[in-house]
Each structure stands twice: as C-alpha cells, then as structure tokens.
Design a protein around this motif. Structure first.
Motif, PDB file in Angstrom:
ATOM      1  N   TYR A 270      -2.058  -0.379 -24.613  1.00 52.14           N
ATOM      2  CA  TYR A 270      -0.926   0.443 -24.173  1.00 52.14           C
ATOM      3  C   TYR A 270      -1.409   1.806 -23.680  1.00 52.14           C
ATOM      4  CZ  TYR A 270       3.053   3.598 -24.443  1.00 52.14           C
ATOM      5  OH  TYR A 270       3.997   4.561 -24.152  1.00 52.14           O
ATOM      6  N   TYR A 279       2.834   2.690 -17.742  1.00 54.21           N
ATOM      7  CA  TYR A 279       3.908   2.980 -18.680  1.00 54.21           C
ATOM      8  C   TYR A 279       3.983   4.487 -18.900  1.00 54.21           C
ATOM      9  CZ  TYR A 279       3.424  -1.966 -20.109  1.00 54.21           C
ATOM     10  OH  TYR A 279       3.358  -3.328 -20.129  1.00 54.21           O
ATOM     11  N   VAL A 353       6.499 -12.755 -29.840  1.00 54.59           N
ATOM     12  CA  VAL A 353       7.131 -11.684 -29.069  1.00 54.59           C
ATOM     13  C   VAL A 353       6.107 -11.002 -28.162  1.00 54.59           C
ATOM     14  CG1 VAL A 353       8.301  -9.454 -29.235  1.00 54.59           C
ATOM     15  CG2 VAL A 353       8.887 -11.288 -30.824  1.00 54.59           C
ATOM     16  N   HIS A 354       6.478 -10.779 -26.926  1.00 58.60           N
ATOM     17  CA  HIS A 354       5.621 -10.078 -25.970  1.00 58.60           C
ATOM     18  C   HIS A 354       5.969  -8.591 -26.034  1.00 58.60           C
ATOM     19  CE1 HIS A 354       2.756  -9.968 -22.791  1.00 58.60           C
ATOM     20  NE2 HIS A 354       3.615  -9.514 -21.874  1.00 58.60           N
ATOM     21  N   LEU A 356       4.268  -5.681 -25.000  1.00 63.39           N
ATOM     22  CA  LEU A 356       4.065  -4.921 -23.763  1.00 63.39           C
ATOM     23  C   LEU A 356       4.570  -5.756 -22.586  1.00 63.39           C
ATOM     24  CD1 LEU A 356       0.487  -3.450 -24.383  1.00 63.39           C
ATOM     25  CD2 LEU A 356       2.726  -2.435 -24.907  1.00 63.39           C
ATOM     26  N   GLY A 357       5.795  -5.473 -22.170  1.00 64.12           N
ATOM     27  CA  GLY A 357       6.410  -6.266 -21.118  1.00 64.12           C
ATOM     28  C   GLY A 357       6.127  -5.720 -19.733  1.00 64.12           C
ATOM     29  N   GLU A 358       6.884  -6.205 -18.779  1.00 65.75           N
ATOM     30  CA  GLU A 358       6.756  -5.733 -17.402  1.00 65.75           C
ATOM     31  C   GLU A 358       7.121  -4.252 -17.329  1.00 65.75           C
ATOM     32  OE1 GLU A 358       5.623  -7.393 -14.855  1.00 65.75           O
ATOM     33  OE2 GLU A 358       5.338  -9.245 -16.012  1.00 65.75           O
ATOM     34  N   LEU A 363      13.381  -1.970 -19.475  1.00 63.97           N
ATOM     35  CA  LEU A 363      12.752  -2.653 -20.614  1.00 63.97           C
ATOM     36  C   LEU A 363      12.015  -1.691 -21.541  1.00 63.97           C
ATOM     37  CD1 LEU A 363      11.225  -5.767 -18.775  1.00 63.97           C
ATOM     38  CD2 LEU A 363      13.388  -5.631 -20.048  1.00 63.97           C
ATOM     39  N   GLN A 366      13.253  -1.002 -25.463  1.00 58.91           N
ATOM     40  CA  GLN A 366      12.875  -2.021 -26.445  1.00 58.91           C
ATOM     41  C   GLN A 366      11.373  -1.988 -26.724  1.00 58.91           C
ATOM     42  OE1 GLN A 366      12.958  -6.337 -25.458  1.00 58.91           O
ATOM     43  NE2 GLN A 366      14.432  -6.482 -27.154  1.00 58.91           N
ATOM     44  N   MET A 367      10.566  -1.793 -25.681  1.00 58.14           N
ATOM     45  CA  MET A 367       9.116  -1.724 -25.874  1.00 58.14           C
ATOM     46  C   MET A 367       8.735  -0.539 -26.756  1.00 58.14           C
ATOM     47  SD  MET A 367       6.083  -1.363 -23.020  1.00 58.14           S
ATOM     48  CE  MET A 367       6.493   0.359 -22.674  1.00 58.14           C
ATOM     49  N   ARG A 370       9.657  -1.216 -30.365  1.00 55.03           N
ATOM     50  CA  ARG A 370       8.697  -2.149 -30.977  1.00 55.03           C
ATOM     51  C   ARG A 370       7.361  -1.466 -31.257  1.00 55.03           C
ATOM     52  NH1 ARG A 370      10.122  -7.558 -27.308  1.00 55.03           N
ATOM     53  NH2 ARG A 370      11.804  -8.307 -28.692  1.00 55.03           N
TER      54      ARG A 370
END
Length: 396
Positions: A270, A279, A353-354, A356-358, A363, A366-367, A370
């Motif tokens: 990340y 990000y 659960v993924h 680190l998403g797009e 999004l 939520q990232m 988490r």
C-alpha cells in the motif's frame, strides 16, 4: 515484576539450546564468586541445628566421598509448619554438588532484575501471601528441586523471608522414537525441517544467506509454540516427523509468523502504491465511516481479538492465588492459543477479501477502513509476539 523465576539446574549443553532459542534465562554458571558462596554455605551448615555428621555403623554402605553431612529435611518441614512438600522427603545427604546447586540458585536470583525492587516486598496475593520465588521444574526433577528448596531455606536466612512456589512442567514425550533425542538434536532437527520446508515453498531463494536469520526465527517460533501451546502441567507429545512445522500447518508458530508477515507485505504494498500516486495517504481513523465494514470476518476480528486482547494478556501474566501447598499453575498457553486462532481467522478473511482494490475514489472509504482494522490486527500480532520474545517478520 515481583516474581523471580528460578530454573531447575540444566544439564551441560542445555544452556546452548536456550541461547539458540533466545531465552534469557539466569544460569548462575559459576565465576570467581561461586567457591566463596559454597564455603559460606558450608559454614552455615556447621551452625544449623538441622545438620548432623554422617556416622556409619558396622556393615553400612560406604557414603560417597563428597558427602559433607546430612540434613533432616522432614523435621525442618514439621518445625516450620510447611505444607505441600513430598512426604518422602526425610534425610538429605548434602554433597558438594548440592551446595554448589544452592549457590547457583542464589546467584540466579541476584541476576534477575526487577524494575522496582520494592515490588518484591509488597507484591502480595489476595490472601496476603507474597510470592517472590517460582521454581520452574520438570515433573521428573520435582523431588530433587524440593530438596534444594528446603536446603536453601535451611542455609540462607534470606530464603525464610520469601515465599517459594513450584511451577511443575509435565513430561515431554516423543512418538515412536528410534533412539533417545536430546534438546540440541531436537533443535537442529526442527531447524533442518524448517529449511527444507522453505526450499520446497520458495525455491532457491530460501538457500540465500539472507534467509538464514528468517529460518532461525521461524525455527524458534515453531519450537516455542510447540512447547507453550500446551498447558505447562500437561504432557507434551512431539511428533518429530510432523509436517506441520511448515507455514501450511495452522497450529504452528511458523503459520503465525507467516500471517504476521502477510500484514507487513500488505502495508508495504500500500505504501509503495501511495508513493506512485495510485492511492491517497491513509487518513486518520476519526475521519472514516466504519459502517462500510460489512464482512462477518471483519467484526469477528474486532470482537474476538482486538477488544479482548488486554484481558488475554492479563490472564497470561497473572499467577493465580496460591493454595496452602507449594505448587502453582500459570496460563502459559494463553498467548500461543490466542495467536494461532487469530492467525486462522485472519488468514480466512484475508484469503477471501481483496483489501487493496481498484484505485477508484468511491472504493477508498472501504479500503481505508479495512486498512485501519488490519493495522490494529498487526499491532496485536506484534504485541503478542513480543510477550514470547519473538520479533515480527516483515517478509517470508
């Protein structure tokens, strides 16, 4: 902090295994002060009313040459009103070796540092008794350690002012042993198995010199969990062929270290993405809406591990109120069992659960939530491992 742990004296070579396991255990292994300490104990023997010269009658078996005198342990126990000692303790033949053992115990106590020395005098259990000395001893050596305990009380005036208790460890058995195995052989076997498992999983990388420290740490973790996951008073059964030594075995210390490393890799990934502009930086928790955490596994991590963790630590560190006897129990298995269960539930969640998403703004909430949750999980891993004196691994 108010308890000094005193080891039953180990065989030659066992201290090397403790060093390999990174256990800072007081050895009292001698030095220039030891002969003087033994001489002082001999003088104390001469003044003790419990000691008597060894007189041999006709036809009696010859005594060993190093016997100094005999001490009436049973009468001492009765005079002092001590309870819980083995009823078969009677007359002890005091040898040079036993005096040396008492001297080493005295030195071991002197090596134990306490953050606040006054705690040794004021730390009391609810019934008013103060526990300052805990003998950690195997069940096979309990009788001999009780002898040393009483001899120590007889010869050292300071031993009268502290309460001595015994934490007895159950036997360690090996399934289908082809031959007896010592501590050093056991350590080397587990290290070889960890090396082989690493080569099988990671290939040639595991043979690089940079992996030596990682494999050593994994070996120490595997052994500590193998020993400490069982209540100390119960028997430990070792399967020397057990394949769960690898990170795949969900009951092993290597599995715990592997999942701790997965968290480190997650946050490293990340951070590198943030540096590339993929990000935004992680905002403070106060700015987030945690209602977007709807996975059952997320709330399981919170309620089963994050919130109860302080209570788990307290339970693991607390010696229960002693009975009138000399034995005590401790919850030595608590932290290991907690970490193993945490690793299993975290692994299940992380595989599903993924995190680190797009890199889409809708999004991010939520990232971020988490990441904050798993940051707290990472802190719990690190704190719990620290109680076992195990460093967290940043990668495996």
């Amino acid at each position: 902090v108010g308890v000094c742990l005193v080891p039953a004296l180990a065989e030659e070579g066992s201290w090397e295994v403790l060093r390999q396991l990174r256990v800072d255990w007081p050895s009292g292994s001698g030095g220039s002060a030891l002969p003087d300490a033994v001489s002082a104990l001999k003088r104390a023997l001469g003044r003790s009313p419990c000691a008597a010269a060894c007189e041999q009658g006709p036809g009696a078996a010859a005594l060993p040459e190093d016997v100094v005198c005999k001490v009436r342990l049973k009468s001492f126990v009765e005079q002092q009103g001590l309870v819980g000692y083995d009823p078969n303790l009677d007359v002890l033949l005091v040898t040079e070796g036993k005096l040396r053992s008492v001297a080493e115990l005295q030195q071991a106590v002197l090596q134990c540092t306490v953050s606040n020395p006054a705690v040794l005098r004021t730390s009391c259990f609810p019934d008013g008794s103060c526990c300052s000395i805990v003998h950690v001893v195997s069940c096979e050596e309990e009788f001999q350690q009780q002898q040393l305990d009483l001899l120590w009380r007889i010869l050292d005036p300071g031993a009268h002012t502290v309460l001595q208790k015994h934490l007895v460890c159950g036997p360690v058995k090996v399934t289908n042993p082809s031959s007896p195995i010592g501590a050093d052989q056991y350590f080397q076997l587990r290290k070889h198995q960890m090396y082989e498992a690493s080569v099988m999983k990671y290939g040639e990388l595991a043979q690089d010199e940079a992996w030596t420290e990682v494999i050593d740490t994994l070996t120490v973790a595997a052994i500590r969990f193998e020993m400490l996951s069982t209540a100390h008073r119960s028997q430990i059964t070792l399967d020397l062929e057990d394949s769960s030594i690898s990170t795949k075995g969900t009951k092993s210390g290597a599995f715990v270290m592997y999942n701790c490393a997965r968290l480190a890799t997650l946050f490293d990934t990340y951070q590198r993405a943030v540096e590339r502009g993929m990000y935004p930086p992680l905002p403070p928790a106060s700015e987030l809406n945690f209602s977007c955490l709807r996975e059952e596994g997320e709330w399981l991590l919170l309620f089963n591990y994050l919130l109860p963790f302080p209570e788990v630590l307290q339970q693991a560190a607390q010696l229960p109120m002693p009975t009138k006897g000399i034995r005590i129990t401790a919850n030595t298995e608590t932290v290991c069992k907690f970490l193993i269960q945490l690793s299993m539930d975290f692994s299940s969640y992380y595989n599903r659960v993924h995190v680190l998403g797009e890199p889409f703004p809708h999004l991010f909430d939520q990232m971020f939530a988490r990441l904050h949750l798993l940051g707290a999980v990472r802190d719990v891993f690190h704190s719990a491992l620290a109680t076992l004196h195990l460093p967290p691994l940043s990668q495996i």
